[in-house]
Enzyme design. Structure first.
Site, PDB file in Angstrom:
ATOM      1  N   ASP A   9       0.873  -1.177   0.000  1.00 32.77           N
ATOM      2  CA  ASP A   9       0.000   0.000   0.000  1.00 32.77           C
ATOM      3  C   ASP A   9       0.906   1.222   0.000  1.00 32.77           C
ATOM      4  O   ASP A   9       1.533   1.540   1.016  1.00 32.77           O
ATOM      5  CB  ASP A   9      -0.916  -0.008   1.223  1.00 32.77           C
ATOM      6  CG  ASP A   9      -1.992   1.060   1.155  1.00 32.77           C
ATOM      7  OD1 ASP A   9      -1.757   2.128   0.548  1.00 32.77           O
ATOM      8  OD2 ASP A   9      -3.083   0.831   1.718  1.00 32.77           O
ATOM      9  N   ILE A  13       0.704   4.484   6.035  1.00 33.64           N
ATOM     10  CA  ILE A  13      -0.187   4.593   7.201  1.00 33.64           C
ATOM     11  C   ILE A  13      -1.210   5.681   6.921  1.00 33.64           C
ATOM     12  O   ILE A  13      -0.865   6.848   6.749  1.00 33.64           O
ATOM     13  CB  ILE A  13       0.607   4.903   8.485  1.00 33.64           C
ATOM     14  CG1 ILE A  13       1.599   3.779   8.769  1.00 33.64           C
ATOM     15  CG2 ILE A  13      -0.348   5.092   9.668  1.00 33.64           C
ATOM     16  CD1 ILE A  13       2.523   4.048   9.929  1.00 33.64           C
ATOM     17  N   HIS A  14      -2.472   5.280   6.890  1.00 29.42           N
ATOM     18  CA  HIS A  14      -3.568   6.205   6.606  1.00 29.42           C
ATOM     19  C   HIS A  14      -4.795   5.691   7.353  1.00 29.42           C
ATOM     20  O   HIS A  14      -4.721   4.689   8.084  1.00 29.42           O
ATOM     21  CB  HIS A  14      -3.815   6.316   5.090  1.00 29.42           C
ATOM     22  CG  HIS A  14      -3.991   4.995   4.423  1.00 29.42           C
ATOM     23  ND1 HIS A  14      -5.216   4.396   4.276  1.00 29.42           N
ATOM     24  CD2 HIS A  14      -3.079   4.140   3.893  1.00 29.42           C
ATOM     25  CE1 HIS A  14      -5.058   3.233   3.661  1.00 29.42           C
ATOM     26  NE2 HIS A  14      -3.771   3.048   3.421  1.00 29.42           N
ATOM     27  N   ALA A  15      -5.911   6.362   7.214  1.00 31.95           N
ATOM     28  CA  ALA A  15      -7.102   6.047   8.018  1.00 31.95           C
ATOM     29  C   ALA A  15      -7.517   4.589   7.912  1.00 31.95           C
ATOM     30  O   ALA A  15      -7.860   3.960   8.921  1.00 31.95           O
ATOM     31  CB  ALA A  15      -8.259   6.960   7.616  1.00 31.95           C
TER      32      ALA A  15
END
Length: 160
Positions: A9, A13-15
């Site tokens: 990805d 780091i994301h929601a």
């Protein structure tokens, strides 16, 4: 096994990671492996700040070279590790350097010039195709799964 879950990805780091994957996987540490982020203090700080939203989980950022010598990837490691990488070539590098990766959850490879969209959140180029083919030949299971609530789907390497 030291790595419990590997995800490609390139948003790192994301929601969706914080509120979707972490509650499902319950890792004790998240390791982002990416040379560009590891060498850029501003980008590293941004990801670490995002990681601060995750309670009781260590967040670390390593370059590829740091990763291949990191004790987190030794069989005796007791951490429950969620590994996030940005592309299939980095996964292949890790495997070629004795990091055990048996399966990969494919999430997002963003659209960029020279890449072709093949899935809703995945755009690839020839380099990615070659890496995916080699990963599959090495026995790595690759499943496309946009969100944790989606059903994982076997990834097939497209032919252009």
């Amino acid at each position: 096994m030291p790595i419990d879950f590997v995800r490609i990805d390139d948003r790192f780091i994301h929601a969706q990671i914080i509120w979707g994957w972490v509650p499902r996987l319950k890792p004790t540490q998240i390791i982002v492996i990416n040379d560009i982020i590891a060498s850029n203090e501003n980008r590293k700080k941004i990801l670490l700040m995002a990681g601060e939203q995750i309670k009781n989980v260590k967040v670390r950022i390593l370059s590829l070279e740091e990763a291949i010598t990191d004790p987190s990837f030794k069989l005796e490691n007791q951490e429950k590790t969620f590994l996030i990488i940005g592309n299939p070539s980095d996964a292949l590098f890790l495997i070629k350097n004795n990091i055990i990766i048996k399966s990969i959850s494919l999430g997002c490879i963003s659209e960029r010039p020279g890449k072709t969209r093949i899935l809703a959140t995945v755009s690839i180029d020839d380099k990615d195709i070659k890496a995916f083919i080699e990963l599959i030949k090495k026995g790595v299971e690759i499943k496309y799964q946009e969100t944790p609530s989606d059903k994982p789907v076997d990834f097939k390497v497209p032919r252009f």
